[in-house]
Enzyme design. Structure first.
Site, mmCIF file in Angstrom:
data_model
loop_
_atom_site.group_PDB
_atom_site.id
_atom_site.type_symbol
_atom_site.label_atom_id
_atom_site.label_comp_id
_atom_site.label_asym_id
_atom_site.label_seq_id
_atom_site.Cartn_x
_atom_site.Cartn_y
_atom_site.Cartn_z
ATOM 1 N N TYR A 58 0.861 -1.181 0.000
ATOM 2 C CA TYR A 58 0.000 0.000 0.000
ATOM 3 C C TYR A 58 0.887 1.217 0.000
ATOM 4 O O TYR A 58 1.832 1.314 0.794
ATOM 5 C CB TYR A 58 -0.884 -0.025 1.258
ATOM 6 N N ASP A 61 9.241 2.436 -0.325
ATOM 7 C CA ASP A 61 8.247 3.145 0.488
ATOM 8 C C ASP A 61 8.542 2.772 1.946
ATOM 9 O O ASP A 61 8.194 1.687 2.410
ATOM 10 C CB ASP A 61 6.848 2.700 0.052
ATOM 11 N N LYS A 112 4.559 9.868 8.428
ATOM 12 C CA LYS A 112 4.348 10.614 9.682
ATOM 13 C C LYS A 112 5.484 10.505 10.696
ATOM 14 O O LYS A 112 5.590 11.339 11.596
ATOM 15 C CB LYS A 112 3.042 10.161 10.319
#
Ligand code: HOZ
Length: 429
Positions: free
Chosen positions: A143, A238, A266
């Site tokens: 994802y 990622d 984050k």
């Protein structure tokens, strides 16, 4: 009791789609009422009803040092007195870029954005601009946020075009995203062969977290590196979940494989809304205003977010012992859970990499999307609620990694293991 959560969920559904601002929070995978939280400290969450839980979500990764770390809180407070946003350059952004470069040395240039989604969308645009090619390869079950190019599932045959996995994503976008199987280099070779000279980038989670924790098999990351070098494609890691968590230099450092571009989320903002993408100077120089690839944002490099991130990452940089501690705690949890699950004679696999861990209720080794899907979802649903009742907050889906924090004490880990023992007795008996 979740009386207030129930009331709040009903109220939320009148104004917010599904009552939540991100679908995983709606508990669709596990059923029941999502818990509404009021506060957290360290690894202890408190919900609106005053119930306490030991946290294994950690805001999906960034809370490496636990919630409301004093240094992070102080940094946010101090920065807020000097304004919450300038939309203009600040020294904080340079300090952040320097810190990222020290911790992840091959990130020669880095651009701040506001989320992991934005980071991945931008990294792909940069790879396309750099190579002049349009197609990307991603992996089924990975994802990369909700950018259109990523909401594409494999077509019915291995070589057919991808299909949008969400209405609103066009077929035109889908044709440029190709899906390979995680940990399967042959599937990557097939796509490279069929699309010779057309692949701009290969993007992946170097340790998958979004289909549960799945480590790369030996040789997988190296194999992708070789193929990208041979084909002139950009390799994008990622590291939204793995960055600064699996090691100071993330998965790149842990597995000794360098990507060309890396994306972060984050964690860069100590839990505040931040993302970043960066990598080799040669590639990043296509980014505007140096180069022609457009990318922008008023809140990018926001002073509160940079300050919070500098506080948390600064501590991680100074204290390598935090990584050893996280590793030890997670290995301890894995070892004790293995013993409990074996005693209950339930088929299971525990995948663990550093402080990421997932329990799959399956007898099959879990190496990718297909094997992850053999997990007994109904059993997980029951287990999740039995654990919740006992004050353990797991990710509300069988296909997520659990994230540990340095603030978990041995007592908390033991409480978790005892809760798992009791929960299994309840749901299997
Ligand atoms: N996409 C996240 C799970 N992999 C969940 C995000 C959220 O609900 O905050």
């Amino acid at each position: 009791m979740l009386l207030k959560s129930e009331f709040l969920f009903k109220r939320a559904q009148q104004f917010i789609p599904g009552g939540v601002n991100s679908p995983a929070r709606a508990f669709k995978s596990v059923g029941g009422i999502p818990v509404f939280f009021k506060k957290a400290k360290g690894s202890l969450l408190t919900d609106e009803d005053g119930n306490e839980y030991i946290d294994y979500v950690g805001s999906w990764g960034p809370m490496i040092l636990g919630h409301a770390h004093p240094a992070v809180i102080k940094a946010i407070q101090d920065a807020s007195f000097n304004s919450t946003s300038f939309g203009a350059p600040t020294e904080l952004e340079i300090r952040m870029a320097e810190l990222v470069q020290r911790m992840v040395p091959n990130v020669e240039r880095v651009r701040m954005v506001n989320s992991g989604t934005e980071a991945c969308m931008s990294a792909v645009r940069v790879a396309r601009g750099f190579t002049g090619r349009e197609k990307i390869i991603k992996f089924e079950g990975n994802y990369h946020g909700h950018g259109d190019s990523f909401l594409i599932k494999a077509g019915s045959g291995a070589l057919t075009l991808g299909e949008p996995s969400s209405p609103g994503v066009t077929k035109g976008t889908a044709k440029d995203t190709l899906n390979a199987d995680y940990n399967d280099l042959e599937s990557v070779d097939t796509l490279f062969k069929k699309n010779k000279g057309k692949i701009a980038a290969v993007i992946l989670e170097p340790v998958a977290g979004n289909m549960g924790c799945i480590p790369p098999e030996p040789g997988f990351l190296e194999g992708l590196r070789e193929r990208c070098d041979r084909e002139g494609s950009v390799l994008i890691f990622d590291e939204v979940m793995t960055g600064f968590r699996l090691a100071r230099g993330g998965a790149q450092e842990r597995f000794g494989v360098d990507a060309d571009l890396v994306t972060f989320g984050k964690v860069i903002g100590g839990g505040l809304p931040v993302g970043a993408f960066g990598g080799k100077k040669e590639i990043m120089d296509v980014v505007s205003p140096v180069g022609p690839v457009y990318q922008a944002g008023t809140l990018s490099g926001n002073p509160l977010a940079m300050s919070a991130g500098l506080a948390q990452l600064g501590l991680l940089e100074k204290h390598p012992e935090y990584y050893a501690d996280l590793e030890e705690k997670t290995a301890y949890l894995a070892r004790r859970l293995r013993a409990v699950l074996s005693a209950h004679q339930v088929p299971f696999q525990i995948n663990q990499v550093g402080s990421m861990i997932t329990v799959f209720f399956t007898g099959e080794k879990v190496t990718g999307f297909e094997s992850a899907n053999t997990t007994d979802q109904e059993l997980f649903r029951k287990f999740f609620h039995a654990m919740l009742k006992r004050g353990i907050y797991l990710p509300p889906s069988p296909f997520e990694s659990w994230f540990l924090a340095t603030t978990l004490s041995t007592e908390m880990l033991d409480k978790t293991v005892n809760a798992a023992d009791e929960s299994l007795a309840e749901v299997l008996g």
